[in-house]
Motif scaffolding. Sequence first.
Motif, short mmCIF file in Angstrom:
data_model
loop_
_atom_site.label_atom_id
_atom_site.label_comp_id
_atom_site.label_asym_id
_atom_site.label_seq_id
_atom_site.Cartn_x
_atom_site.Cartn_y
_atom_site.Cartn_z
N PHE A 15 0.82 -1.20 0.00
CA PHE A 15 0.00 0.00 0.00
C PHE A 15 0.86 1.26 0.00
CE2 PHE A 15 -1.88 3.34 2.73
CZ PHE A 15 -2.87 3.76 1.87
N ILE A 16 1.89 1.28 0.85
CA ILE A 16 2.74 2.47 0.92
C ILE A 16 3.48 2.68 -0.40
CG2 ILE A 16 4.73 3.50 2.09
CD1 ILE A 16 3.83 2.06 4.63
N ASN A 34 -1.95 -11.64 -5.68
CA ASN A 34 -2.75 -11.05 -6.75
C ASN A 34 -4.19 -10.77 -6.31
OD1 ASN A 34 -0.86 -10.83 -8.87
ND2 ASN A 34 -1.08 -13.00 -9.39
N ALA A 35 -4.67 -11.52 -5.32
CA ALA A 35 -6.04 -11.36 -4.88
C ALA A 35 -6.29 -10.01 -4.22
CB ALA A 35 -6.41 -12.49 -3.90
N PHE A 36 -5.28 -9.46 -3.55
CA PHE A 36 -5.51 -8.18 -2.86
C PHE A 36 -4.88 -7.00 -3.57
CE2 PHE A 36 -1.18 -8.33 -1.24
CZ PHE A 36 -0.88 -7.00 -0.98
N VAL A 37 -3.93 -7.22 -4.47
CA VAL A 37 -3.16 -6.11 -5.03
C VAL A 37 -3.90 -5.40 -6.16
CG1 VAL A 37 -1.92 -7.28 -6.89
CG2 VAL A 37 -0.77 -5.47 -5.57
N GLY A 38 -5.05 -5.95 -6.60
CA GLY A 38 -5.76 -5.36 -7.73
C GLY A 38 -6.20 -3.93 -7.49
N ARG A 39 -6.47 -3.57 -6.23
CA ARG A 39 -6.93 -2.21 -5.95
C ARG A 39 -5.80 -1.19 -5.93
NH1 ARG A 39 -8.88 -3.58 0.09
NH2 ARG A 39 -9.06 -5.62 -0.90
#
Length: 658
Positions: free
Chosen positions: A156-157, A191-196
């Motif tokens: 995120f950062i 990959n499941a969480f990084v899409g956003r």
Amino acid sequence: MSEANYQIQEKELIESDIAEYLNRHETKDLLRLLTCGSVDDGKSTLIGRLLYDSHMIYEDQLEKVAKDSKVYGTTGEDFDPALLTDGLKAEREQGITIDVAYRYFSTDKRKFIIADCPGHEQYTRNMATGASTCNLAVILIDARYGVIRQTKRHSFICSLLGIRHVIVAVNKMDLVDWSEQRYNEIVKDYNAFVGRLGFSDIHFIPMSALKGDNVVEHSDNLSWYDGPTFLHHLENVNIATDRNLIDMRLPVQYVLRPNLDFRGFSGTLASGVIRIGDKVASLPSRQESKIKAIYGPDGAIQEAFAPQAVTVTLEDEIDVSRGNMLVPVKNIPHIGNEFEAMVVWMHEDAAKSGKSYLIKHTSSMVPGVLSSVRYKVDVNTMKREQDDSTLQDSDSQEARSLELNEIGRCHLTLHRPIAFDSYERNRTTGAFIIVDRMTNVTVGAGMIIDRIVAKEKNAAPVSKNIVKSDSLVSAEDRQNLLNQKGSTLWLTGLSGSGKSTVARQLERELTDMGHACYILDGDNVRHGLNRDLGFSAEDRSENIRRIAEVSRLFNDAGIIVITAFISPTVQDRKGAREIIGEGFVEVFVDTPLEICEQRDPKGLYKKARAGEIPQFTGISAPYEPPVNPEIVLNAADAPVEDSVDAIVSKLRDDGIIG
């Protein structure tokens, strides 16, 4: 080329043509990267192994590290590569990274500056500092534990700081018996969480940093992996397109007056290209002139590009001083004294709403006020924190604060206007630091979102002296006149699902039936009403809010509105329903992603897959299907006429049309 052959060629070149040798190394491409991950994931070990295996360590350094390995090392009596970067005594004693450690090395293809960032949450400010100038992030994941909270926090950062390229180094594969299955599980989870997030290039590499597998050379232990090694990817990743060469921005750092006949303006190009004869404006005054001459370190040149340091002279005597910015006349950034930004707080004294600070932006230092902290972001979950406990009263949104290492969206008001871009567009003119006016200490760093100050939903109007007026024409009068009820058909679905096709055909059908209707299409609206909005999450929400307000006005006039917007989130569509009221009819155009991508009428999916469009719904940003839509259309197989008939039938059943 092997390392041995490269060393031989370098030695021969030094003996035969030292000038060419120096020029070759001077003109190499520079890649700035950082390593981040949880404690003991192997960040310092990876860098140490990279330096060691690429023969970038002097003998005296190796000798010292060999001795320290016996005292501070975590590998028993063996050589500990981590000690090559963990330079602080406290780091060696604790076996962790505390401050950002920078290391430089070079290969025959590229020069590198590596920032080894700490993994602990209390050192978030240190990581943000290291990430602010980097092109690429290396996110290490311990193969035993997989994707954990720290992995998401660091990702995120990195996204927040504008890093587009990511290497996910799945480390310590030796401790899971080099399992391909475990590697694939980690790839799927990441990959499941990084899409956003806004990454345009993600590459996964399995490795063992301690043993050197897949760091510099391919490993027989990972024979199932056919991708590049860590060093090979670093040498070949394309960062040339990351540089903004479109928006010329020259912040003036110094006015050069060596004599009465010369008045030049010196600075480092933040972005873009500048040439002799270019028409430029000085901001914020907007006075215009032309570039007369450009001077680099070696004298006059015809053109320059970012990030070169130059001195320019102008054909006209206009007012330009330190803190001003030279920009193209036809490509002017935002000018204003208000903007919103994501702020990383870096001091023990909390950020206080209403407190005055100094804002250092490019070459200017401007007094300003931290007007409000709209919300904080939990860096571990990437979710907003509504800090209602700090509010002075139920109606106030001004009392939120930011503590050390916290990140939040803030509204800042400056005492005078500055010229700026959004951070997403320009990492130099979109960034600033916050300085305490009493101590002159840097207390925060910010990334500008936009000049638009997004309002809270259901917030009161800014103007106070306004009163809603009633019409002498009632809703029943309009219904009798038009033989219909005002309503909004909200078509939602992925890009390429067929929303616009259905909307246009429906408008034709209703018009032929004698009903007054109008289409609000996403692209058309962004050419006018919403031309100032981008595609960030906040701008998307504001786009939907404005459309809902316009639709409600149309409905009050008795008009049937047909909208065709992706509107990807349930929350935004819920907000539109609340604004419009009972006339809201949600129509889900349910077309599978693979069909939409095959159609790709605007070529957007192709660009999104290539990383040219960040945050593209369905590819790098999620789409949340409606929960209980009034109408569901299967636009993949059914003819468009069937979809139109289904909507018309619903309008009749609800009494909207006769």
